[in-house]
Enzyme design. Structure first.
Site, PDB file in Angstrom:
ATOM      1  N   HIS A 168      39.229  -9.619  20.532  1.00 31.19           N
ATOM      2  CA  HIS A 168      40.365  -8.715  20.773  1.00 31.19           C
ATOM      3  C   HIS A 168      40.909  -9.003  22.168  1.00 31.19           C
ATOM      4  CE1 HIS A 168      42.769  -5.067  21.306  1.00 31.19           C
ATOM      5  NE2 HIS A 168      42.273  -5.051  22.533  1.00 31.19           N
ATOM      6  N   LYS A 208      34.049  -9.638  19.254  1.00 29.44           N
ATOM      7  CA  LYS A 208      33.838  -8.729  18.125  1.00 29.44           C
ATOM      8  C   LYS A 208      32.500  -9.001  17.422  1.00 29.44           C
ATOM      9  CE  LYS A 208      38.756  -7.879  17.074  1.00 29.44           C
ATOM     10  NZ  LYS A 208      39.779  -7.953  15.999  1.00 29.44           N
ATOM     11  N   ASN A 263      38.038 -11.815  13.184  1.00 27.57           N
ATOM     12  CA  ASN A 263      38.722 -12.851  13.957  1.00 27.57           C
ATOM     13  C   ASN A 263      38.171 -13.000  15.377  1.00 27.57           C
ATOM     14  OD1 ASN A 263      39.790 -10.547  15.027  1.00 27.57           O
ATOM     15  ND2 ASN A 263      41.905 -10.948  14.425  1.00 27.57           N
ATOM     16  N   TYR A 281      41.589   2.099  18.450  1.00 30.94           N
ATOM     17  CA  TYR A 281      42.607   1.487  17.592  1.00 30.94           C
ATOM     18  C   TYR A 281      43.617   2.507  17.072  1.00 30.94           C
ATOM     19  CZ  TYR A 281      40.748  -3.325  17.162  1.00 30.94           C
ATOM     20  OH  TYR A 281      40.380  -4.631  17.379  1.00 30.94           O
ATOM     21  N   GLU A 289      43.126   0.187  28.015  1.00 36.82           N
ATOM     22  CA  GLU A 289      41.917  -0.320  27.333  1.00 36.82           C
ATOM     23  C   GLU A 289      40.776  -0.560  28.324  1.00 36.82           C
ATOM     24  OE1 GLU A 289      43.173  -3.660  24.922  1.00 36.82           O
ATOM     25  OE2 GLU A 289      44.192  -2.343  23.497  1.00 36.82           O
TER      26      GLU A 289
HETATM   27  N1  UDP Z   1      43.749  -6.613  11.117  1.00 32.87           N
HETATM   28  C1  UDP Z   1      43.319  -6.632   9.806  1.00 32.87           C
HETATM   29  N2  UDP Z   1      44.248  -6.821   8.806  1.00 32.87           N
HETATM   30  C2  UDP Z   1      45.558  -7.002   9.058  1.00 32.87           C
HETATM   31  C3  UDP Z   1      46.001  -6.989  10.402  1.00 32.87           C
HETATM   32  C4  UDP Z   1      45.067  -6.797  11.402  1.00 32.87           C
HETATM   33  O1  UDP Z   1      42.132  -6.474   9.543  1.00 32.87           O
HETATM   34  O2  UDP Z   1      46.343  -7.191   8.112  1.00 32.87           O
HETATM   35  C5  UDP Z   1      42.776  -6.400  12.188  1.00 32.87           C
HETATM   36  C6  UDP Z   1      42.485  -7.662  12.956  1.00 32.87           C
HETATM   37  O3  UDP Z   1      41.103  -7.723  13.191  1.00 32.87           O
HETATM   38  C7  UDP Z   1      43.249  -7.502  14.229  1.00 32.87           C
HETATM   39  C8  UDP Z   1      43.203  -5.987  14.437  1.00 32.87           C
HETATM   40  O4  UDP Z   1      43.295  -5.459  13.118  1.00 32.87           O
HETATM   41  O5  UDP Z   1      42.648  -8.236  15.287  1.00 32.87           O
HETATM   42  C9  UDP Z   1      44.323  -5.413  15.263  1.00 32.87           C
HETATM   43  O6  UDP Z   1      45.556  -5.855  14.716  1.00 32.87           O
HETATM   44  P1  UDP Z   1      46.718  -6.410  15.669  1.00 32.87           P
HETATM   45  O7  UDP Z   1      47.930  -6.535  14.836  1.00 32.87           O
HETATM   46  O8  UDP Z   1      46.776  -5.569  16.895  1.00 32.87           O
HETATM   47  O9  UDP Z   1      46.206  -7.895  16.008  1.00 32.87           O
HETATM   48  P2  UDP Z   1      45.653  -8.523  17.370  1.00 32.87           P
HETATM   49  O10 UDP Z   1      46.356  -7.834  18.499  1.00 32.87           O
HETATM   50  O11 UDP Z   1      44.165  -8.298  17.397  1.00 32.87           O
HETATM   51  O12 UDP Z   1      45.999  -9.978  17.272  1.00 32.87           O
HETATM   52 MG    MG Z   2      46.600  -5.838  18.921  1.00 35.32          MG
END
Ligand code: UDP
Ligand code: MG
Length: 136
Positions: free
Chosen positions: A118, A12, A115, A52, A129
């Site tokens: 992805h 990212k 974070n 997304y 994807e």
């Molecule tokens: N995210 C965020 N706030 C939240 C939850 C998720 O900004 O409260 C962002 C975070 O960067 C995350 C992405 O949205 O990686 C997608 O969320 P998901 O729950 O799919 O998490 P991931 O699969 O990336 O662990």
């Molecule tokens: Mg996810």
């Protein structure tokens, strides 16, 4: 024995901006992943919104899409036995604060939104994807 699988990984903007892409790729390689395709790109916000879409009702959706399109990212197809789950494991929890020692998000993640990586969350989504970024 798990099957040879492909999954989509994205480094990212927060990590690319800090020049962590090579270090993160090394972590994947050292953990038995083969990077079978990769490209550094910057996407439009409208593309991030498509990528997304599953999160479109979430309160963080707009910021998330702005963020993913805010700078260069590295998108990769990773291959390994059981790659989808293995990638989720090496990435660590969504919130770097909760991520286990030794995971990428523990090591490099700044916050729940920045974070660093992805990873696809299922074999079906990995296919979708991978097509999203690599189907021409
Ligand atoms: N995210 C965020 N706030 C939240 C939850 C998720 O900004 O409260 C962002 C975070 O960067 C995350 C992405 O949205 O990686 C997608 O969320 P998901 O729950 O799919 O998490 P991931 O699969 O990336 O662990
Ligand atoms: Mg996810």
């Amino acid at each position: 024995m798990s099957k040879l699988e492909k999954t989509l990984s994205i480094i990212k903007p927060d990590a690319v901006q800090r020049n962590l892409d090579n270090e993160i790729k090394e972590i994947f390689k050292n953990n038995g992943f083969r990077i079978i395709n990769e490209k550094k790109i910057q996407i439009e916000k409208s593309e991030a919104e498509k990528f997304y879409k599953v999160h479109e009702t979430k309160p963080f959706y707009n910021d998330l899409c702005s963020y993913l399109s805010s700078g260069p990212i590295v998108v990769m197809i990773l291959e390994k036995e059981g790659a989808v789950k293995a990638n989720r494991e090496i990435m660590g929890s969504t919130n770097p604060k909760d991520a286990a020692e030794g995971t990428i998000r523990k090591k490099f993640g700044i916050s729940i939104d920045k974070n660093s990586v992805h990873g696809s969350d299922s074999i079906d989504n990995a296919k979708i994807e991978i097509d999203f970024f690599f189907k021409d």
